[in-house]
Design an enzyme around this catalytic site. Structure first.
Site, PDB file in Angstrom:
ATOM      1  N   ASN A 170     -20.785 -19.342  17.689  1.00 22.69           N
ATOM      2  CA  ASN A 170     -20.445 -19.108  19.099  1.00 22.69           C
ATOM      3  C   ASN A 170     -21.706 -18.876  19.931  1.00 22.69           C
ATOM      4  O   ASN A 170     -22.594 -18.141  19.540  1.00 22.69           O
ATOM      5  CB  ASN A 170     -19.541 -17.880  19.214  1.00 22.69           C
ATOM      6  CG  ASN A 170     -18.471 -17.861  18.153  1.00 22.69           C
ATOM      7  OD1 ASN A 170     -17.668 -18.764  18.087  1.00 22.69           O
ATOM      8  ND2 ASN A 170     -18.502 -16.854  17.289  1.00 22.69           N
ATOM      9  N   GLU A 226     -13.182 -22.003  16.485  1.00 22.19           N
ATOM     10  CA  GLU A 226     -13.302 -23.325  15.881  1.00 22.19           C
ATOM     11  C   GLU A 226     -12.257 -23.443  14.765  1.00 22.19           C
ATOM     12  O   GLU A 226     -12.122 -22.504  13.984  1.00 22.19           O
ATOM     13  CB  GLU A 226     -14.695 -23.554  15.290  1.00 22.19           C
ATOM     14  CG  GLU A 226     -14.867 -24.995  14.833  1.00 22.19           C
ATOM     15  CD  GLU A 226     -16.287 -25.297  14.310  1.00 22.19           C
ATOM     16  OE1 GLU A 226     -17.111 -24.379  14.216  1.00 22.19           O
ATOM     17  OE2 GLU A 226     -16.523 -26.470  14.003  1.00 22.19           O
ATOM     18  N   GLY A 235     -17.941 -18.829   6.300  1.00 26.64           N
ATOM     19  CA  GLY A 235     -19.203 -18.085   6.200  1.00 26.64           C
ATOM     20  C   GLY A 235     -19.614 -17.438   7.508  1.00 26.64           C
ATOM     21  O   GLY A 235     -19.921 -16.253   7.567  1.00 26.64           O
ATOM     22  N   ALA A 236     -19.621 -18.232   8.581  1.00 25.45           N
ATOM     23  CA  ALA A 236     -20.065 -17.698   9.872  1.00 25.45           C
ATOM     24  C   ALA A 236     -19.758 -18.724  10.953  1.00 25.45           C
ATOM     25  O   ALA A 236     -19.397 -19.865  10.654  1.00 25.45           O
ATOM     26  CB  ALA A 236     -21.557 -17.411   9.849  1.00 25.45           C
ATOM     27  N   HIS A 239     -28.648 -21.488   9.610  1.00 22.96           N
ATOM     28  CA  HIS A 239     -27.670 -22.536   9.926  1.00 22.96           C
ATOM     29  C   HIS A 239     -27.021 -22.273  11.284  1.00 22.96           C
ATOM     30  O   HIS A 239     -26.990 -23.158  12.156  1.00 22.96           O
ATOM     31  CB  HIS A 239     -26.606 -22.587   8.820  1.00 22.96           C
ATOM     32  CG  HIS A 239     -25.522 -23.593   9.028  1.00 22.96           C
ATOM     33  ND1 HIS A 239     -25.530 -24.831   8.439  1.00 22.96           N
ATOM     34  CD2 HIS A 239     -24.399 -23.553   9.774  1.00 22.96           C
ATOM     35  CE1 HIS A 239     -24.449 -25.505   8.809  1.00 22.96           C
ATOM     36  NE2 HIS A 239     -23.738 -24.742   9.637  1.00 22.96           N
ATOM     37  N   GLU A 240     -26.505 -21.070  11.472  1.00 20.63           N
ATOM     38  CA  GLU A 240     -25.805 -20.775  12.732  1.00 20.63           C
ATOM     39  C   GLU A 240     -26.779 -20.786  13.900  1.00 20.63           C
ATOM     40  O   GLU A 240     -26.468 -21.263  14.984  1.00 20.63           O
ATOM     41  CB  GLU A 240     -25.069 -19.430  12.657  1.00 20.63           C
ATOM     42  CG  GLU A 240     -24.109 -19.277  11.475  1.00 20.63           C
ATOM     43  CD  GLU A 240     -23.129 -20.425  11.298  1.00 20.63           C
ATOM     44  OE1 GLU A 240     -22.760 -21.076  12.296  1.00 20.63           O
ATOM     45  OE2 GLU A 240     -22.742 -20.686  10.140  1.00 20.63           O
TER      46      GLU A 240
HETATM   47  N1  TRP Z   1     -18.878 -24.007  12.428  1.00 27.68           N
HETATM   48  C1  TRP Z   1     -18.876 -23.075  11.323  1.00 27.68           C
HETATM   49  C2  TRP Z   1     -20.141 -23.394  10.556  1.00 27.68           C
HETATM   50  O1  TRP Z   1     -21.188 -22.963  10.877  1.00 27.68           O
HETATM   51  C3  TRP Z   1     -17.676 -23.243  10.444  1.00 27.68           C
HETATM   52  C4  TRP Z   1     -16.538 -22.324  10.652  1.00 27.68           C
HETATM   53  C5  TRP Z   1     -16.603 -20.996  10.787  1.00 27.68           C
HETATM   54  C6  TRP Z   1     -15.155 -22.626  10.632  1.00 27.68           C
HETATM   55  N2  TRP Z   1     -15.352 -20.471  10.857  1.00 27.68           N
HETATM   56  C7  TRP Z   1     -14.453 -21.444  10.776  1.00 27.68           C
HETATM   57  C8  TRP Z   1     -14.436 -23.793  10.506  1.00 27.68           C
HETATM   58  C9  TRP Z   1     -13.056 -21.397  10.785  1.00 27.68           C
HETATM   59  C10 TRP Z   1     -13.038 -23.761  10.510  1.00 27.68           C
HETATM   60  C11 TRP Z   1     -12.357 -22.566  10.663  1.00 27.68           C
HETATM   61  O2  TRP Z   1     -20.167 -24.181   9.671  1.00 27.68           O
HETATM   62 ZN    ZN Z   2     -22.102 -25.231  10.695  1.00 27.16          ZN
END
Ligand code: TRP
Ligand code: ZN
Length: 891
Positions: free
Chosen positions: A276, A132, A272-273, A308-309
């Site tokens: 996937n 992402e 943070g995380a 959250h994840e």
């Molecule tokens: N979707 C992730 C979340 O839970 C955000 C994220 C994680 C992200 N790694 C990233 C966004 C790297 C941009 C680039 O919020």
């Molecule tokens: Zn998120």
């Protein structure tokens, strides 16, 4: 790196894709010097393509791809010669000859030299991915956009000895070993997903295993993978995961869908995380936690991020975003879900206070700066720059307002409809709103301005009481400042929850003129006009309003409370949030008075009523200790900056420190009593990561920070005792922080070095050690930070280290960063220039403090802008840094 000026991408230009990918079959051959990626894409013409061409015509196929070395390419099993396709820095274009076809490609990539931590990279000896938002195009040629959803089969092979664990999304379906010391595994993810949810991990990892039985009695295997030395720090994350799975079933009726759910902790991670599918990858700071090495705040962060994840499995994965302008569809909603989860696990009021304090300090600053954008942006250059507080935290506030408007039950009806209707689809914020509207029979057309208009609305409220008519009128006036590209704003729908109190602090029945009877003691008014009035009747005395309870809208509300009224609300308001809020407003008024005195060169005089209010708090044995701790915390320097017309860094610091010293002197005995009681309880009990224990330690630690201002020998002794004997990081680190900010040089140096010696092998603890020093506002901060950058535990290759040292200095140490000679600005710009080449995402984030120049007087403005200019002129900028710098130089 950019070769030409990055171009803007607009929401209004959205087009459905010409082609779809039904199946994706990937093979990764991982070697120490390179990785070979083979991709087989089973594709077809999109019947719903919006290119304007008839579905029968076959437009060229443009696959995304960056930093890939193409080794071979075939269309329907026929190898293509170089004349049959076109390659650029960012695309591979070819001409399909039928509506259904298969593409086979092989590329070479180099994860070992990937310092941007996007795509496939190596972190502490393991291979991992971050796709992402647009990282998958650095792995293979693909339609790297979230509205292209495919099933994935992934086979990965690597040397067995160094990479015994091979993971990808979905379920494991086959594995084996080869004679040459390599082994392989195949994973199959049956759920269609966009490429940004793809993940792969290979490494020498240990795992903690558990299981969860779902509401329909399916057993799910839960595994948390970490480096062997961290295997003792996984239990808290595992407990958090099980609680999250249960909560999503209980509160949203959402069940997990695969047979296995995995979390992998990696040390080098930009955020943070990442959610996937079936294989969440986490920054180790958001997984690892045990009492001896992680603070209460870290424990709560781990719990919240795990939740959250996990929650993304529904709000993000099963139902995903059509395009990246819709990012808040998944992020705002998921932040709202994790905030409610945390509120249910611990103290609801304390969670709300923390979130609002954070929003008002940081998101409001973003909304007032050059990067201000709506919750659903309508243009961007680099999507990585839009993972912002506005999209996440304000986005969550917008979802919260919808729940406030439709009620908890209506909200559940709306979310059920949303998930059921859009399961397996890539949708928009409008689709979410439509589900809420249809489930509740309401019209949210005007409400949707929260998605399209940037800026923090202001709501000015005034009152008038008519004693003859027993009626009380509240007059509301809303406005919203101009933001880049949006000079004029239309009125928002602002839900204002309120109550009216009598002189004894009792809530009065609320009857609006025209109503037959009172409707409750607390209710929500909807402000929809620029100016609007509400008249309450049957009030025999003039009431005191408690407004915007629970912070029912993300706005700046102003009402002309007197200091005595604020003190009254602080003590008697039934809404816990508003009790805290009254204390904050009182403190702000008094601190602003001190700031004015300092600026006029007068000697500082603190209104003694603040001391009396705090004394009442400290003596209140019935009040939750966490609430007392929150209320004893004066508004931070960053918040005081945020609400200033022109921020005077020096005066703000002097005023706040003066008030702290006055409070500490006047309330020493009460603070000392609270401190000693709580420290005794801490000594006599084992560490527990639960609300009452968090509360006890937070009051203990804030009391200690005031007490140390007395510089008394018995307090120093107590602080050293806590530092040395505490069995948990919350107490130890708080004692260290207090010492670092004290004048006791010998004790400070000894504590810092013994701490570093004890924890030198734990990078997450060393991050705390860096931060505590970087945030210390005593003179010489920049020199200390520069020296710490030479420490063996520091490296610019690890984002956590950058945030802990450079980020903490620029964001938290306002005295050090805003040194009058501009040295703090120059230092930050130098780091941004270096990092631009290494890790553009981190470089662009680090630069945020320089973009806030508009808040300061002209001398500092000029210095900050000069540094932004210097970055702009420094050479080839990444699209990430270029976008932030160029936008923040526009007056
Ligand atoms: N979707 C992730 C979340 O839970 C955000 C994220 C994680 C992200 N790694 C990233 C966004 C790297 C941009 C680039 O919020
Ligand atoms: Zn998120």
């Amino acid at each position: 790196m950019r070769t030409e000026q990055p171009k803007m991408i607009y929401l209004k230009d959205y087009q459905a894709p010409d082609y779809l990918i039904d199946e994706t079959h990937l093979t990764f051959e991982l070697f120490e010097d390179q990785t070979l990626v083979h991709a087989q894409l089973v594709m077809r013409r999109n019947p719903a393509a919006s290119s304007g061409l008839s579905p029968a015509s076959l437009p060229p196929l443009m696959l995304d791809g960056q930093e890939l070395e193409l080794l071979s390419l075939a269309l329907d099993d026929r190898e293509l010669s170089t004349g049959e396709y076109q390659l650029t820095d960012s695309h591979l274009t070819l001409q399909p000859s039928a509506a259904n076809f298969v593409i086979d490609s092989s590329v070479r990539i180099n994860p070992q030299s990937n310092t941007a931590l996007e795509g496939l990279y190596k972190s502490s000896g393991m291979f991992c991915t971050q796709c992402e938002a647009e990282g998958f195009r650095k792995i293979t040629y693909y339609l790297d956009r979230p509205d292209v959803m495919s099933t994935f089969t992934t086979t990965l092979s690597a040397p067995q000895h160094d990479y015994p664990i091979l993971l990808s999304n979905g379920n494991p379906i086959a594995s084996g070993s080869e004679d040459d010391g390599r082994h392989w595994a195949t994973w199959e993810d049956p759920f269609k997903k966009p490429a940004y949810l793809f993940a792969l991990v290979a490494g020498d990892l240990w795992c903690v295993e558990d299981s969860f039985t779902t509401m329909n009695n399916r057993d799910v295997a839960l595994r948390i993978y970490v480096e062997p030395e961290n295997i003792d720090k996984c239990q808290h994350a595992m407990d958090s995961l099980k609680k999250s799975m249960k909560w999503d079933e209980d509160v949203y009726g959402r069940e997990y869908d695969l047979d296995i759910f995995m979390i992998v902790a990696v040390n080098d991670f930009n955020m943070g995380a990442m959610e996937n599918k079936g294989l969440n990858i986490f920054n180790s700071s958001c997984v690892l936690a045990k009492a001896e090495t992680a603070t209460d705040a870290a424990h709560q962060r781990v719990e919240a991020v795990v939740a959250h994840e996990y929650f993304h499995n529904w709000s993000g994965n099963r139902v995903t975003c059509r395009d990246w302008f819709q990012l808040s569809l998944k992020e705002g909603f998921t932040v709202f879900r994790d905030a409610e989860f945390s509120a249910d696990m611990h103290s609801r009021t304390v969670k709300r206070i923390e979130d609002v304090a954070y929003l008002r300090t940081h998101q409001f600053a973003e909304d007032a700066g050059p990067m201000a954008h709506p919750v659903r942006p309508d243009a961007f250059m680099e999507i990585s720059n839009f993972y912002t507080l506005t999209v996440y935290e304000k986005g969550s506030e917008v979802v919260r307002m919808i729940r406030t408007l439709v009620g908890a039950e209506g909200f559940r009806k709306g979310s059920d409809l949303y998930f059921d209707r859009h399961d397996g689809q890539a949708v928009t914020c409008d689709d979410f709103i439509r589900a809420m509207e249809e489930a509740n029979g309401i019209d949210l057309t005007q409400f949707k301005r929260w998605y399209s208009q940037a800026g923090t609305p202001r709501l000015d409220v005034s009152e008038s009481y008519d004693a003859a008519a027993n009626s009380y009128r509240l007059q509301f006036r809303q406005s919203c400042p101009a933001t880049p590209g949006q000079a004029q704003k239309l009125p928002f729908v602002i839900p204002v929850e309120l109550a009216l109190m009598d002189g004894q602090g009792r809530e009065l029945p609320l009857q609006l003129v025209g109503e037959d009877a009172a409707v409750g003691l607390s209710r929500v008014l909807q402000i929809t006009e620029a100016e609007q009035a509400f008249t309450f009747v049957n009030l025999t005395e003039q009431p005191l309003p408690s407004l915007l309870r629970g912070f029912s809208a993300p706005i700046k509300l102003s009402f002309p409370y007197s200091r005595d009224q604020l003190m009254f609300l602080m003590q008697y308001d039934n809404d816990g949030f508003n009790r805290w809020e009254a204390g904050q407003q009182l403190s702000v008024q008094m601190l602003q008075e001190l700031i004015g005195q300092h600026q006029r060169g007068e000697s500082l005089v603190l209104d003694q009523r603040l001391i009396e209010a705090f004394r009442t708090l400290l003596a209140d044995d019935a009040l939750d200790q966490a609430m007392i701790a929150e209320m004893l915390s004066l508004p931070g320097e960053a918040y005081l900056t945020q609400i200033s017309e022109v921020a005077d860094v020096v005066a703000i610091h002097a005023a706040r420190e003066f008030a702290r010293q006055q409070l500490a002197d006047a309330l020493f005995d009460l603070l000392w009593q609270r401190y000693q009681n709580n420290r005794k309880d801490s000594r006599n009990s084992d560490y527990v990561a639960q609300a009452e224990h968090f509360a006890r330690r937070s009051l203990q630690n804030i009391a200690l920070s005031y007490l140390m201002l007395s510089e008394k020998a018995e307090v120093l002794t107590a602080c050293l005792e806590q530092f040395e004997n505490a069995d948990n990081m919350t107490e130890r680190l708080a004692a260290l922080a207090v010492l670092v900010n004290s004048p006791f040089e010998a004790e400070k140096a000894a504590a810092l070095s013994s701490f570093a010696e004890n924890f030198k092998d734990n990078p997450l603890v060393m991050d705390q050690w860096f931060s505590v020093q970087a945030a210390c506002s005593l003179p010489g901060a920049l020199q200390r930070v520069e020296q710490l950058m030479q420490h063996p535990a520091f490296t610019l290759k690890n984002p956590n280290k950058i945030r802990a040292l450079i980020g903490a200095f620029a964001e938290q140490n306002l005295q050090g960063f805003h040194q009058a000679d501009g040295s703090g600005y120059r230092f930050l710009a130098d780091q941004v220039i270096t990092l631009n080449a290494l890790n553009p995402q981190i470089a662009a984030r680090l630069l945020a403090p320089l973009t806030r120049w508009a808040k300061y007087a002209s001398a500092r403005q000029a210095q900050m802008k000069a540094e932004l200019q210097r970055i702009l002129a420094s050479g080839e900028l990444s699209s990430d840094v270029y976008e932030v710098v160029s936008k923040s130089l526009v007056d």
